[in-house]
Design a protein around this motif. Structure first.
Motif, PDB file in Angstrom:
ATOM      1  N   VAL A 243       0.835  -1.203   0.000  1.00  0.00           N
ATOM      2  CA  VAL A 243       0.000   0.000   0.000  1.00  0.00           C
ATOM      3  C   VAL A 243       0.867   1.250   0.000  1.00  0.00           C
ATOM      4  N   LEU A 244       1.884   1.277   0.852  1.00  0.00           N
ATOM      5  CA  LEU A 244       2.774   2.435   0.921  1.00  0.00           C
ATOM      6  C   LEU A 244       3.483   2.681  -0.406  1.00  0.00           C
ATOM      7  N   CYS A 245       3.961   1.609  -1.027  1.00  0.00           N
ATOM      8  CA  CYS A 245       4.679   1.747  -2.303  1.00  0.00           C
ATOM      9  C   CYS A 245       3.721   2.053  -3.447  1.00  0.00           C
ATOM     10  N   TYR A 246       2.524   1.478  -3.401  1.00  0.00           N
ATOM     11  CA  TYR A 246       1.566   1.696  -4.485  1.00  0.00           C
ATOM     12  C   TYR A 246       1.145   3.156  -4.579  1.00  0.00           C
ATOM     13  N   PHE A 247       0.904   3.791  -3.438  1.00  0.00           N
ATOM     14  CA  PHE A 247       0.479   5.181  -3.482  1.00  0.00           C
ATOM     15  C   PHE A 247       1.616   6.107  -3.910  1.00  0.00           C
ATOM     16  N   GLY A 248       2.859   5.739  -3.587  1.00  0.00           N
ATOM     17  CA  GLY A 248       3.990   6.477  -4.131  1.00  0.00           C
ATOM     18  C   GLY A 248       4.076   6.337  -5.638  1.00  0.00           C
ATOM     19  N   GLN A 249       3.814   5.122  -6.142  1.00  0.00           N
ATOM     20  CA  GLN A 249       3.800   4.902  -7.592  1.00  0.00           C
ATOM     21  C   GLN A 249       2.637   5.636  -8.243  1.00  0.00           C
ATOM     22  N   LYS A 290       7.223  12.901  -6.716  1.00  0.00           N
ATOM     23  CA  LYS A 290       7.665  11.581  -6.263  1.00  0.00           C
ATOM     24  C   LYS A 290       8.018  11.628  -4.790  1.00  0.00           C
ATOM     25  N   VAL A 291       7.823  10.492  -4.131  1.00  0.00           N
ATOM     26  CA  VAL A 291       8.162  10.337  -2.718  1.00  0.00           C
ATOM     27  C   VAL A 291       9.465   9.562  -2.639  1.00  0.00           C
ATOM     28  N   GLU A 292      10.411  10.098  -1.904  1.00  0.00           N
ATOM     29  CA  GLU A 292      11.715   9.452  -1.767  1.00  0.00           C
ATOM     30  C   GLU A 292      12.059   9.283  -0.293  1.00  0.00           C
ATOM     31  N   THR A 293      12.964   8.366  -0.018  1.00  0.00           N
ATOM     32  CA  THR A 293      13.449   8.196   1.345  1.00  0.00           C
ATOM     33  C   THR A 293      14.842   7.595   1.302  1.00  0.00           C
ATOM     34  N   PHE A 294      15.558   7.733   2.388  1.00  0.00           N
ATOM     35  CA  PHE A 294      16.936   7.273   2.463  1.00  0.00           C
ATOM     36  C   PHE A 294      17.009   5.751   2.361  1.00  0.00           C
ATOM     37  N   GLY A 295      17.934   5.283   1.527  1.00  0.00           N
ATOM     38  CA  GLY A 295      18.177   3.854   1.420  1.00  0.00           C
ATOM     39  C   GLY A 295      17.247   3.109   0.490  1.00  0.00           C
ATOM     40  N   PHE A 296      16.071   3.668   0.191  1.00  0.00           N
ATOM     41  CA  PHE A 296      15.098   2.996  -0.671  1.00  0.00           C
ATOM     42  C   PHE A 296      14.873   3.752  -1.980  1.00  0.00           C
ATOM     43  N   GLY A 297      15.358   4.984  -2.062  1.00  0.00           N
ATOM     44  CA  GLY A 297      15.187   5.767  -3.277  1.00  0.00           C
ATOM     45  C   GLY A 297      13.754   6.227  -3.474  1.00  0.00           C
ATOM     46  N   THR A 298      13.354   6.320  -4.721  1.00  0.00           N
ATOM     47  CA  THR A 298      11.988   6.713  -5.052  1.00  0.00           C
ATOM     48  C   THR A 298      11.026   5.588  -4.722  1.00  0.00           C
ATOM     49  N   ILE A 299       9.967   5.910  -3.992  1.00  0.00           N
ATOM     50  CA  ILE A 299       9.000   4.890  -3.580  1.00  0.00           C
ATOM     51  C   ILE A 299       8.118   4.520  -4.765  1.00  0.00           C
ATOM     52  N   SER A 300       8.126   3.243  -5.106  1.00  0.00           N
ATOM     53  CA  SER A 300       7.350   2.753  -6.247  1.00  0.00           C
ATOM     54  C   SER A 300       7.084   1.266  -6.042  1.00  0.00           C
ATOM     55  N   VAL A 301       6.431   0.656  -7.003  1.00  0.00           N
ATOM     56  CA  VAL A 301       6.175  -0.785  -6.932  1.00  0.00           C
ATOM     57  C   VAL A 301       7.491  -1.559  -6.959  1.00  0.00           C
ATOM     58  N   TYR A 302       8.485  -1.001  -7.644  1.00  0.00           N
ATOM     59  CA  TYR A 302       9.804  -1.639  -7.666  1.00  0.00           C
ATOM     60  C   TYR A 302      10.391  -1.714  -6.254  1.00  0.00           C
ATOM     61  N   THR A 303      10.163  -0.674  -5.439  1.00  0.00           N
ATOM     62  CA  THR A 303      10.622  -0.677  -4.053  1.00  0.00           C
ATOM     63  C   THR A 303       9.982  -1.819  -3.277  1.00  0.00           C
ATOM     64  N   PHE A 304       8.690  -2.063  -3.522  1.00  0.00           N
ATOM     65  CA  PHE A 304       7.982  -3.167  -2.866  1.00  0.00           C
ATOM     66  C   PHE A 304       8.649  -4.505  -3.177  1.00  0.00           C
ATOM     67  N   VAL A 305       8.993  -4.721  -4.427  1.00  0.00           N
ATOM     68  CA  VAL A 305       9.636  -5.978  -4.824  1.00  0.00           C
ATOM     69  C   VAL A 305      10.988  -6.123  -4.142  1.00  0.00           C
ATOM     70  N   GLN A 306      11.753  -5.026  -4.097  1.00  0.00           N
ATOM     71  CA  GLN A 306      13.078  -5.076  -3.485  1.00  0.00           C
ATOM     72  C   GLN A 306      13.003  -5.379  -1.991  1.00  0.00           C
ATOM     73  N   ILE A 307      12.011  -4.805  -1.304  1.00  0.00           N
ATOM     74  CA  ILE A 307      11.870  -5.048   0.134  1.00  0.00           C
ATOM     75  C   ILE A 307      11.524  -6.509   0.403  1.00  0.00           C
ATOM     76  N   CYS A 308      10.615  -7.062  -0.366  1.00  0.00           N
ATOM     77  CA  CYS A 308      10.236  -8.473  -0.183  1.00  0.00           C
ATOM     78  C   CYS A 308      11.421  -9.397  -0.465  1.00  0.00           C
ATOM     79  N   LYS A 309      12.163  -9.107  -1.520  1.00  0.00           N
ATOM     80  CA  LYS A 309      13.335  -9.925  -1.842  1.00  0.00           C
ATOM     81  C   LYS A 309      14.374  -9.845  -0.731  1.00  0.00           C
TER      82      LYS A 309
END
Length: 323
Positions: A243-249, A290-309
């Motif tokens: 949800v957090l990453c989707y709304f950033g995307q 765009k929403v960004e944060t330290f260590g995760f970059g731009t918040i997007s669906v790609y960020t969601f995949v990276q966190i799960c991995k």
């Protein structure tokens, strides 16, 4: 740590620490460190809702009406689903501990044969569990609703730009472009204020969820627990990060769609002065929302995949190391 049970107790303790760390840091990020910025953004929302002296106001009001209803409905459903999972987890843990501990720990200093043992542990732990869930989900809802305000504003700007395709808009083209420029400038300024305010909140939330998933995977890899319960816990945490990453995307997609709309209108039929103004808009639209944060970059669906991995990888490393 002389046995596998000690490791599981340690991992389980880390799960609680991470959960309450998330609650504390998000509260400090939103309500203490960035309170003025958040209030300024909320004042801006109040302004765009009440403004009715421009052509974009009607468009924006119609979009906001549907967007915010969907946001509130989604927040209620999300809260209901996670609380339902919490009820199931608490009942499972109560049954496992002979109806003594819904969070699998006991308050020290109260012996099991005391009259206060069961009511104190059960009532305190249930309140603690659901208060933490509500705090986490309410902070998610605040982020979602604020982002959807900006998404509605970007959609309104896009629809106003598309009015330049009308055959009878030639006389209003200059006014439309000026309105788009002013609305976009103010929205980008306020969005950057909000993004800076949410920089810490997103970092602490995503870091906490990644660590939470890591230790949760480790616990369920090492224990003969119910598979259904494990899936429910993991899905709950994965849904929060999604949800957090989707709304950033979503807000970034709306920003890019607004930029693309400049290329789809019949700009070549406008006056030369208006065409020059559109070029200026194109230069402004180069800076996406765009929403960004330290260590995760731009918040997007790609960020969601990276966190799960990352969570699965770290849990596997822990399991391999301690096995």
């Amino acid at each position: 740590m002389t046995s596998n049970s000690d490791l599981l107790d340690l991992a389980f303790s880390f799960v609680f620490i991470i959960a309450f760390y998330q609650c504390l840091m998000v509260y400090l990020s939103i309500h203490v460190f960035n309170e003025e910025e958040i209030i300024a953004v909320l004042t801006y929302f109040d302004h765009i809702v009440k403004t009715s002296d421009s052509e974009i106001s009607t468009i924006r009001r119609n979009i906001l009406s549907g967007t915010l209803k969907n946001a509130l409905l989604f927040s209620k459903c999300f809260l209901t689903c996670l609380c339902s999972v919490g009820v199931i987890i608490n009942i499972y843990d109560l049954n496992k501990t002979e109806w003594a501990s819904p969070m699998l720990f006991t308050i020290p200093g109260i012996p099991r044969d005391s009259y206060f043992f069961y009511p104190t542990n059960i009532i305190f732990q249930i309140i603690l569990y659901f208060s933490s869930i509500v705090m986490i989900i309410f902070s998610d809802a605040v982020i979602m609703v604020m982002i959807m305000y900006f998404q509605a504003q970007l959609k309104a700007i896009t629809e106003l730009l598309l009015k330049l395709d009308d055959e009878e808009v030639d006389q209003k083209a200059t006014a439309i472009i000026r309105t788009v420029h002013e609305e976009h400038k103010e929205a980008l300024h306020k969005f950057n204020d909000m993004a800076r305010s949410f920089w810490h909140a997103y970092f602490h939330k995503l870091l906490a969820i990644m660590l939470y998933l890591c230790f949760t995977f480790f616990i369920f890899q090492s224990m003969n627990e119910s598979l259904i319960l494990g899936v429910m816990v993991v899905v709950s945490m994965v849904s929060e990060v999604y949800v957090l990453c989707y709304f950033g995307q979503m807000v970034r997609n709306s920003s890019e769609k607004m930029s693309d709309s400049l290329y789809t209108i019949r700009w070549y039929e406008l006056k030369v002065r208006d065409q020059k103004n559109l070029l200026m808009l194109m230069m402004r639209f180069k800076y996406p929302f765009k929403v960004e944060t330290f260590g995760f970059g731009t918040i997007s669906v790609y960020t969601f995949v990276q966190i799960c991995k990352a969570a699965v990888s770290y849990a596997t490393i822990l399991y391999t190391f301690f096995d």
